[in-house]
Scaffold this motif. Structure first.
Motif, PDB file in Angstrom:
ATOM      1  N   LEU A 445     -17.381   6.100 -27.839  1.00 38.73           N
ATOM      2  CA  LEU A 445     -18.191   5.067 -27.193  1.00 38.73           C
ATOM      3  C   LEU A 445     -18.165   3.832 -28.076  1.00 38.73           C
ATOM      4  CD1 LEU A 445     -20.362   3.962 -25.176  1.00 38.73           C
ATOM      5  CD2 LEU A 445     -22.087   4.996 -26.689  1.00 38.73           C
ATOM      6  N   ARG A 446     -17.856   2.688 -27.480  1.00 37.30           N
ATOM      7  CA  ARG A 446     -17.896   1.421 -28.215  1.00 37.30           C
ATOM      8  C   ARG A 446     -18.841   0.458 -27.501  1.00 37.30           C
ATOM      9  NH1 ARG A 446     -12.960   0.142 -28.064  1.00 37.30           N
ATOM     10  NH2 ARG A 446     -12.904  -1.553 -26.538  1.00 37.30           N
ATOM     11  N   GLN A 447     -19.777  -0.103 -28.259  1.00 43.11           N
ATOM     12  CA  GLN A 447     -20.706  -1.107 -27.737  1.00 43.11           C
ATOM     13  C   GLN A 447     -20.324  -2.459 -28.327  1.00 43.11           C
ATOM     14  OE1 GLN A 447     -24.330   0.878 -29.124  1.00 43.11           O
ATOM     15  NE2 GLN A 447     -24.815   1.471 -27.023  1.00 43.11           N
ATOM     16  N   GLU A 448     -19.862  -3.367 -27.471  1.00 46.95           N
ATOM     17  CA  GLU A 448     -19.412  -4.686 -27.908  1.00 46.95           C
ATOM     18  C   GLU A 448     -20.512  -5.716 -27.691  1.00 46.95           C
ATOM     19  OE1 GLU A 448     -15.856  -5.600 -25.794  1.00 46.95           O
ATOM     20  OE2 GLU A 448     -14.688  -3.985 -26.713  1.00 46.95           O
ATOM     21  N   ASP A 449     -20.617  -6.650 -28.618  1.00 49.82           N
ATOM     22  CA  ASP A 449     -21.616  -7.714 -28.512  1.00 49.82           C
ATOM     23  C   ASP A 449     -20.939  -9.050 -28.797  1.00 49.82           C
ATOM     24  OD1 ASP A 449     -24.127  -8.884 -28.187  1.00 49.82           O
ATOM     25  OD2 ASP A 449     -24.539  -8.793 -30.329  1.00 49.82           O
ATOM     26  N   ASP A 450     -21.195 -10.041 -27.940  1.00 49.85           N
ATOM     27  CA  ASP A 450     -20.614 -11.382 -28.092  1.00 49.85           C
ATOM     28  C   ASP A 450     -19.084 -11.346 -28.088  1.00 49.85           C
ATOM     29  OD1 ASP A 450     -22.994 -12.814 -28.166  1.00 49.85           O
ATOM     30  OD2 ASP A 450     -23.234 -12.565 -30.317  1.00 49.85           O
ATOM     31  N   PHE A 451     -18.477 -10.417 -27.321  1.00 51.03           N
ATOM     32  CA  PHE A 451     -17.022 -10.412 -27.264  1.00 51.03           C
ATOM     33  C   PHE A 451     -16.529 -11.667 -26.553  1.00 51.03           C
ATOM     34  CE2 PHE A 451     -17.860  -8.552 -23.107  1.00 51.03           C
ATOM     35  CZ  PHE A 451     -16.807  -9.008 -22.316  1.00 51.03           C
ATOM     36  N   ILE A 452     -15.298 -12.044 -26.842  1.00 48.39           N
ATOM     37  CA  ILE A 452     -14.741 -13.328 -26.394  1.00 48.39           C
ATOM     38  C   ILE A 452     -13.678 -13.084 -25.327  1.00 48.39           C
ATOM     39  CG2 ILE A 452     -13.498 -15.407 -27.107  1.00 48.39           C
ATOM     40  CD1 ILE A 452     -14.659 -14.900 -29.947  1.00 48.39           C
ATOM     41  N   ASP A 453     -13.758 -13.866 -24.249  1.00 51.72           N
ATOM     42  CA  ASP A 453     -12.719 -13.840 -23.228  1.00 51.72           C
ATOM     43  C   ASP A 453     -12.586 -15.250 -22.663  1.00 51.72           C
ATOM     44  OD1 ASP A 453     -10.822 -13.062 -21.323  1.00 51.72           O
ATOM     45  OD2 ASP A 453     -11.833 -11.157 -20.971  1.00 51.72           O
ATOM     46  N   TRP A 454     -11.484 -15.475 -21.940  1.00 50.60           N
ATOM     47  CA  TRP A 454     -11.279 -16.752 -21.243  1.00 50.60           C
ATOM     48  C   TRP A 454     -11.830 -16.592 -19.831  1.00 50.60           C
ATOM     49  CZ3 TRP A 454      -9.313 -20.994 -23.779  1.00 50.60           C
ATOM     50  CH2 TRP A 454      -8.786 -20.742 -25.039  1.00 50.60           C
TER      51      TRP A 454
END
Length: 597
Positions: A445-454
């Motif tokens: 399980l990975r919890q991402e925060d403030d990840f960046i995308d276009w």
């Protein structure tokens, strides 16, 4: 003021490591046993790996292409010859995979689209590794999904390799590699040239690679010095503008220098290292029209690492790293940022069947807050060679120069207010192995925060880089290796991923482009006249139909020094798109001759 102290502390310890080398040489080789240190990090969680012998049996034309047999999602314009490829691990964005060269970070600071620009040939590779979760946390920023480690083959014998091949689409490849070992010095020079007219309009390429590798054995260990240069020009049909039919063109050049000592002084491992990478890129969205964007970036990374086996605390490591990234660009501008890191790690047997691994890292990038990352892993041996593991790790990534500052007139614009990505990773797994059979399964399980995308708010708007509040990635990985008999062996792996993203009303450029189902299987048949390879791949991405690929390589040994081969990818001629809107090649056959003496 603290940056001056950081820099001073780093260089004092770095010079101390170098001076210990000088003292070692003064003592004289006759007084000391020669020790070559080949490993500095301890993995409680086994990496996925492919050695050089496995490379020779696969239907591939580059080390990057060979990674397709491991559980990593290669998102390519065309995998053939490894011209331009993005990496995705455990459902990550293409920016969120760390690239290592012998354990040293070499990610491109402009954009991860250039992370596969590595000036090495297949003759230079000893092993390819895919590191996930806690293991990748040992190496610092960018390993949100994991890391890929390219391990260079040390020149330890006199050997010459000549390989020539050709095939469909006017494809030609020529490789020459020469190694020599004279007393304590080993040297290898490799040169490779590849060309193709392309499988589709605007997909042709030219690629030239040359490398120098050297290893000097000294009384307390070894000194390694590696250099490489690569030049590519290729049609980049719709790679950056999927579905728009743009006849794009790209030209790149990559310079790489990697040097370092591996020393062992009374059980103390000392590893000073320096890496420099320069990358040039010129790109035209429409090759028939101006303007053309041009960029140059440099990365300098000196670091030093110490490790000592202790009685009460196990194998303890400590390191310092300084890095500087620079870019000069027509569409990004001129920027420089410094990076300071301090890190420790420890591997300790807590009980006869229980082991632990721990890492902690402090990273300070210009313009971003100081960030703390690390990992904790436990491994328990249930019965002989049967293990359970539990791990948690925290990772981070600072935005690339493109995400921060890029601007053009028609399609995309950067965002200088971006903050660093952060993630928490949890995993639980089981592994068993013996001489002929290995099996493993991991739930993560990975919890991402403030990840960046276009992203953009409507179809007519420009793509803009943006921090997104959060995403949760849940998945399972399984692996199986089995030497069925003296002739037949199989390695297979399967990954399932479900990723939930808070879309916040945005249209995403890269968000859904991960493999929900990814299955690879490689069969090897060791026959009297040569080793034959047969590979299967199935991949399915969210909201799209999956595709099945069949690849094969046939080898015939004319004698102990010469062999013929025929290699084929996508033998069923399946139509598919790794990146939606960017066509992939159909059936592609190559044949050639290889001489080794």
């Amino acid at each position: 003021m603290h940056r001056i102290k950081w820099r001073g502390l780093f260089f004092i310890i770095f010079l101390a490591g170098l001076s210990s080398t000088a003292f070692a040489q003064e003592e004289g080789p006759e007084e000391l046993e020669k020790i070559v240190v080949s490993k500095s990090r301890s993995y409680l969680i086994s990496p996925y790996s492919l050695n050089s012998a496995g490379l020779d049996a696969l239907p591939v034309n580059s080390p990057v292409e060979a990674l397709g047999s491991l559980p990593i999602d290669l998102q390519s314009r065309s995998l053939h010859a490894g011209i331009q490829t993005d990496y995705s691990l455990r459902g990550s964005n293409f920016q969120d995979v760390l690239i290592l060269l012998d354990g040293q970070r070499i990610n491109d600071p402009q954009t991860a689209h250039f992370n596969s620009d590595i000036p090495l040939t297949s003759a230079d590779i000893a092993k390819l590794q895919v590191l996930t979760s806690a293991s990748s946390s040992l190496y610092g920023p960018d390993a949100i999904g994991g890391a890929v480690n390219f391990i260079i083959k040390r020149p330890q014998e006199k050997k010459y390799i000549l390989e020539l091949s050709g095939g469909q689409y006017s494809t030609f490849s020529g490789l020459f590699s020469a190694s020599e070992k004279i007393k304590n010095l080993g040297v290898r020079v490799s040169v490779e040239n590849q060309h193709s007219a392309g499988f589709h309009e605007d997909t042709g390429f030219n690629k030239f690679t040359t490398s120098l590798a050297s290893t000097l054995e000294i009384p307390l260990g070894s000194f390694d010095f590696n250099m490489g240069y690569q030049k590519k020009d290729f049609g980049a049909f719709d790679f950056y503008t999927p579905g728009m039919g743009k006849p794009s063109k790209e030209w790149t050049r990559t310079y790489l220098l990697d040097s370092g000592f591996n020393l062992n002084k009374d059980g103390l491992l000392i590893k000073p290292n320096f890496i420099w990478r320069r990358h040039y890129d010129k790109f035209a969205v429409d090759k028939n029209l101006a303007p053309r964007n041009s960029h140059r970036n440099d990365t300098f990374t000196p670091n030093i690492y110490f490790q000592k086996e202790t009685l009460n605390f196990g194998k303890v490591g400590f390191g310092l790293e300084y890095g500087q990234e620079r870019i000069t660009s027509t569409s990004i501008g001129r920027h420089t940022r410094d990076h300071y890191s301090l890190f420790i790690d420890d591997a300790l047997d807590l009980a006869p069947r229980l082991s632990s691994g721990f890492s902690f890292r402090l990273d300070d990038f210009d313009g971003f807050n100081t960030t703390y990352t690390g990992s904790l892993a436990l491994r328990y041996e249930i019965i002989s060679q049967n293990f359970l593991h539990l791990a948690v790790s925290r990772n981070m990534r600072v935005p690339s120069f493109t995400e921060l500052y890029y601007s053009d007139d028609g399609y995309t614009v950067g965002n200088s207010n971006l903050t660093a990505e952060k993630s928490l990773n949890y995993e639980f797994g089981y592994e068993m192995k013996n001489k002929e059979f290995s099996l493993g399964s991991t739930v993560f399980l990975r919890q991402e925060d403030d990840f960046i995308d276009w992203v953009k708010t409507d179809a007519a708007a420009k793509w803009q880089s943006q921090n997104i509040h959060g995403a949760d990635v849940l998945g399972i990985e399984t692996r199986l290796g089995w030497e069925i008999n003296e002739i037949t062996s199989v390695n297979t792996n399967y990954t399932y991923i479900n990723k939930y993203t808070d879309k916040a009303g945005y249209l995403f450029k890269y968000g859904p482009n991960y493999a929900r189902h990814l299955w690879n299987a490689e069969f090897l048949f060791k026959l009297p006249f040569g080793t034959q390879g047969l590979g299967f791949t199935y991949k399915q991405k969210p909201g799209r139909d999956g595709w099945f690929l069949l690849n094969a390589r046939l080898n015939y040994n004319l004698n102990k020094n010469m062999s013929l081969f025929v290699s084929g990818t996508n033998l069923l001629n399946v139509g598919y798109e790794e990146i939606e809107g960017v066509p992939q090649p159909g059936r592609w056959i190559d044949s050639g001759i290889k001489l080794e003496w």
